[in-house]
Design a protein around this motif. Structure first.
Motif, PDB file in Angstrom:
ATOM      1  N   ALA A 111       3.782  -2.342   9.495  1.00  0.00           N
ATOM      2  CA  ALA A 111       4.452  -3.196  10.475  1.00  0.00           C
ATOM      3  C   ALA A 111       5.125  -4.398   9.823  1.00  0.00           C
ATOM      4  CB  ALA A 111       3.469  -3.661  11.542  1.00  0.00           C
ATOM      5  N   MET A 112       4.648  -4.804   8.667  1.00  0.00           N
ATOM      6  CA  MET A 112       5.214  -5.968   7.991  1.00  0.00           C
ATOM      7  C   MET A 112       6.453  -5.633   7.173  1.00  0.00           C
ATOM      8  SD  MET A 112       3.441  -8.365   9.135  1.00  0.00           S
ATOM      9  CE  MET A 112       4.075  -9.679   8.153  1.00  0.00           C
ATOM     10  N   TRP A 113       6.547  -4.407   6.657  1.00  0.00           N
ATOM     11  CA  TRP A 113       7.694  -4.102   5.796  1.00  0.00           C
ATOM     12  C   TRP A 113       8.695  -3.143   6.416  1.00  0.00           C
ATOM     13  CZ3 TRP A 113       8.322   0.953   4.401  1.00  0.00           C
ATOM     14  CH2 TRP A 113       7.201   1.769   4.371  1.00  0.00           C
ATOM     15  N   GLU A 114       8.438  -2.671   7.626  1.00  0.00           N
ATOM     16  CA  GLU A 114       9.365  -1.705   8.216  1.00  0.00           C
ATOM     17  C   GLU A 114      10.730  -2.321   8.512  1.00  0.00           C
ATOM     18  OE1 GLU A 114       8.743  -0.328  12.344  1.00  0.00           O
ATOM     19  OE2 GLU A 114       7.029  -1.695  12.351  1.00  0.00           O
ATOM     20  N   LEU A 115      10.802  -3.552   9.008  1.00  0.00           N
ATOM     21  CA  LEU A 115      12.097  -4.149   9.327  1.00  0.00           C
ATOM     22  C   LEU A 115      12.952  -4.376   8.088  1.00  0.00           C
ATOM     23  CD1 LEU A 115      14.036  -5.130  11.475  1.00  0.00           C
ATOM     24  CD2 LEU A 115      12.943  -7.376  11.328  1.00  0.00           C
TER      25      LEU A 115
END
Length: 168
Positions: A111-115
């Motif tokens: 969730a922290m690196w998907e964007l």
């Protein structure tokens, strides 16, 4: 005799042109907003001093230099992408910046690196697809497109990211 219009030679924008413009303006604008949060504290951002402290905490030393570099890269890369101007360079700037963002965020889970990964993939896609006809690059003498320019943009972004990671 009936005249037919070839979609590839027509001056009217196609659905592809409109779709590329929507993605370019949206993603480029969001990146520019992220950068302005870092640099100026706009849009409820932290501003340069707080961002510099966070960058130093993440191992980017000196923090102020790397926070400024990240903020400028997001603003400039985002605006160039949004405008469809110097698109291979915009793609390289965004890709290099987002590789660093993925590297920092990966320990926090998906969730922290998907964007930042999505932003990086969009940059790669624009390196290959070009900005479309609804852009400042379209039909200009400086417009660069094709596999060689795409590969060059991606290589530049990856090398810039690796150099940044090596010297941080």
């Amino acid at each position: 005799m009936t005249a037919t219009v070839n979609a590839t030679t027509s001056k009217a924008p196609t659905g592809t042109d409109i779709g590329l413009a929507i993605v370019r303006v949206s993603v480029g604008g969001l990146l520019a907003v992220h950068g302005s949060q870092k640099l100026f504290g706009w849009f409820n951002g932290y501003g340069l001093d707080a961002t510099a402290g966070a960058f130093a905490h993440m191992g980017y030393d000196p923090g102020k230099f790397f926070a400024t570099l990240a903020g400028l890269s997001e603003v400039v890369g985002g605006l160039l992408l949004a405008l469809g101007l110097l698109t291979p360079l915009a793609a390289a700037i965004v890709l290099g910046t987002m590789i660093n963002a993925v590297n920092v965020a990966r320990s926090g889970g998906f969730a922290m690196w998907e964007l930042p990964a999505v932003y990086a993939l969009v940059a790669v896609a624009f390196a290959f697809a070009g900005p479309g006809r609804l852009s400042l690059d379209a039909g200009r003498p400086w417009q660069r497109q094709g596999l060689a320019w795409s590969a060059g943009a991606i290589a530049l972004g990856v090398v810039a990211a690796l150099v940044t990671l090596a010297v941080k």
